[in-house]
Each structure stands twice: as structure tokens, then as C-alpha cells.
Write an enzyme that holds these catalytic residues in place. Structure first.
Site: not given
Ligand SMILES: C[S@@+](CC[C@H](N)C(=O)[O-])C[C@H]1O[C@@H](n2cnc3c(N)ncnc32)[C@H](O)[C@@H]1O
Length: 281
Positions: A19, A42, A98, A116, A144-145, A165
Site C-alpha cells: 500500500h 484482485h 487497495s 473481485e 476474473n481480474g 495482487d
């Protein structure tokens, strides 16, 4: 398989490195007027309750955000980040994910696109987004990211910060990250891509930064923070890394100035160390 829940790990040493680096990158992007997109492949839930059952189970945040909150005499940018977090979440029992950090840092003209997959975390994320009152600037999808990212590239503004991530609980995540970045670079080579990865004894984790370096040999930054020695049995995460493709040119100096203090703050034994390697064209 979706067994990973970030609530168990929120605010740990890896979140602090992730972060802090993300915040530095977004802050740099804010210096130019031109709007940009923030894409989080994500996203997680967005905000975490550190007093909740999941965070309390192992209490990883005690060796992360709890130490940062209590720290004094930090280098300037780390101090500013700490102040930003305290301002964002005055309640010490809450920690940002995030998307929330980005929502608080982006300007009115910038846009957020979030992915997500976990149904429970997606619902929490949606509820949190509603509270942030971002309107149409922020769109979250339960998709799906990796694939979602590709559909968004290139962004209309031709400026974007992408955070990748994944949980890495499945070893295929290492390959998926590389494959997705190759495809993303074909569509939008100028993007700033930030990959978080765990430092583990397993081969896939050790090799990932070298593989990523080959994707952008002239323009990358790799920062690792190891908080303790690798365990003798080879299990567990002894640190984490942030790999940035097309990093802002200030990032290397900002991390060089702060990683020694961050390492000192978060170290769990006398083998804690950091690495910073970069090439910026
Ligand atoms: C490490 S957490 C994200 C933490 C978040 N980026 C932060 O910094 O606050 C990874 C998240 O990815 C989700 N996830 C796993 N596979 C995914 C996929 N293929 N696409 C989108 N989300 C996924 C998990 O449910 C989990 O919430």
C-alpha cells in the site's frame, strides 16, 4: 478454488509494503492534470475490521499496521503515508484495502475499475463502494481480474495504474500474472503495472521477479522486504515484493530513502533485509 480471504492478513507487513508503494505511485500520477484509470485486478473487500474474528485469528496486523501507527521519527514520505492512513481511517480497528486507498487518493477526474471473484468479498466491496460515494467513476465486477484487465486496455485516457495482487494460493497464479502482463503490454505498453508477490522458498516465487524483468528490462523497479529468515522447513512467507513495470521516475529514490526504516520497523528477526533493484529509462 476461492479459499483465500484477505481479512486474515489485512494490515500485515506485506500490505504495508504494497500500500505504501501503491500510494507513492498514485501520488505521482496525481502530479499531472491528465486523468488516469486505476485498475485493481484482485480488489478484496476494500476495508477490513482488525477487531474481527478473521484478523484476530493470527493477528498479523500487529506486526504491520499496528507498528506503523505507533512509530515516530520516520522518513518524510513514510510519515506522510502514515498520516494519510490515520486520516483515512481514524478508527484503529479498521484497515484499508487497495481500492479504498485508491478511492481516497484519486481525483474527481480519475476512474476506478475493480475486479473481485469471491462472492462474500465482492458483496463487502460493493457495500463499501456505496459508502465512498464515487458514483459512476468506480465500477466493480465479480469477474476474473486477469481477463477483466485485458478487456479494459488501452484505457481511453492512455494513462493507467494497474495493481495485480493475486493470492498465489494456486501456483498457476505465477503463470497467470506473466501471461496477463504479456497480453496487457501488447495492448497498452505505456501502462504502469504493479505486481505484488510473496517471498517464499518455493521456486515459482523465487523466479517470478526474474521473469517479470524480462518483460520490461529497461523500465522496471523491484522492491523486496524480508521480515525474517526463511523457515527451515521452507514453509511460510518470509517477505514480499513489489514489481513495477514503467515505474514513476521518483519511486526509486522514495523507496531507497524509506526501505531501511521500514525494514527496521517491521523486522521480526535479525535476518530481516530489503532489496531494491531498478532500471528506469
Ligand atoms: C490478496 S487479496 C487482494 C487484496 C487487495 N488487493 C488489497 O490490497 O487490499 C486477493 C483477492 O483476489 C481475489 N481473487 C482470487 N482470484 C481472483 C481472480 N482470478 N479475479 C479476481 N479476484 C480474484 C480473492 O478473493 C482475494 O479477495
Amino acid at each position: 478454488m476461492l479459499s483465500y480471504r484477505h481479512a486474515f492478513h489485512a494490515g500485515n507487513h506485506a500490505d504495508i509494503l504494497k500500500h505504501f508503494t501503491l500510494w507513492l505511485v498514485l501520488d505521482y500520477f496525481n502530479k499531472k492534470d491528465k486523468p488516469y484509470w486505476y485498475i485493481d485486478t484482485h480488489s478484496g473487500a476494500g476495508v477490513y475490521n482488525l477487531a474481527g474474528e478473521q484478523a484476530q485469528k493470527v493477528g498479523e496486523y500487529r506486526q504491520g499496521i499496528a507498528l506503523l501507527r505507533a512509530a515516530s521519527g520516520l522518513p518524510e514520505t513514510l510519515q506522510q503515508f502514515n498520516a494519510c492512513l490515520k486520516n483515512l481511517l481514524p478508527d484503529e480497528n479498521l484497515y484499508c484495502g487497495s481500492p479504498f486507498l485508491a478511492a481516497a487518493t484519486l481525483r474527481e477526474s480519475d476512474k476506478m475499475r475493480l475486479f473481485e471473484l469471491h462472492p462474500a468479498d465482492f458483496e463487502l466491496l460493493q457495500n463499501n463502494i456505496r459508502e465512498w460515494k464515487l458514483g459512476r467513476r468506480c465500477i466493480a465486477k465479480k469477474e476474473n481480474g486477469y481477463q477483466g484487465l485485458i478487456t479494459l486496455l488501452p484505457p481511453p485516457t492512455r494513462r493507467a495504474v494497474v495493481l495485480i495482487d493475486p493470492p498465489y494460493e494456486e501456483k498457476q497464479d505465477y503463470e497467470r500474472v506473466v501471461k496477463t502482463l504479456k497480453e496487457a503490454q501488447k495492448r497498452f505498453a505505456e501502462g504502469c503495472y504493479i505486481v505484488w508477490y510473496p517471498c517464499l522458498s518455493r521456486e515459482e516465487s523465487r523466479k517470478l521477479p526474474q521473469t517479470l524483468m524480462k518483460l520490461s528490462p529497461e523500465n522496471y523497479l523491484n522492491a523486496q522486504l524480508h521480515v525474517h529468515a526463511p523457515r527451515a522447513d521452507g514453509f511460510g512467507m518470509h517477505g514480499s515484493g513489489m514489481f513495477v513495470i514503467n515505474p514513476p521516475y521518483l519511486l526509486a529514490k522514495q523507496l531507497a530513502d524509506t526501505l531501511p526504516a521500514l525494514c527496521e520497523l517491521l523486522k521480526q528477526d535479525n535476518q530481516a533485509r530489503f532489496e531494491l533493484d531498478y532500471r528506469i529509462a
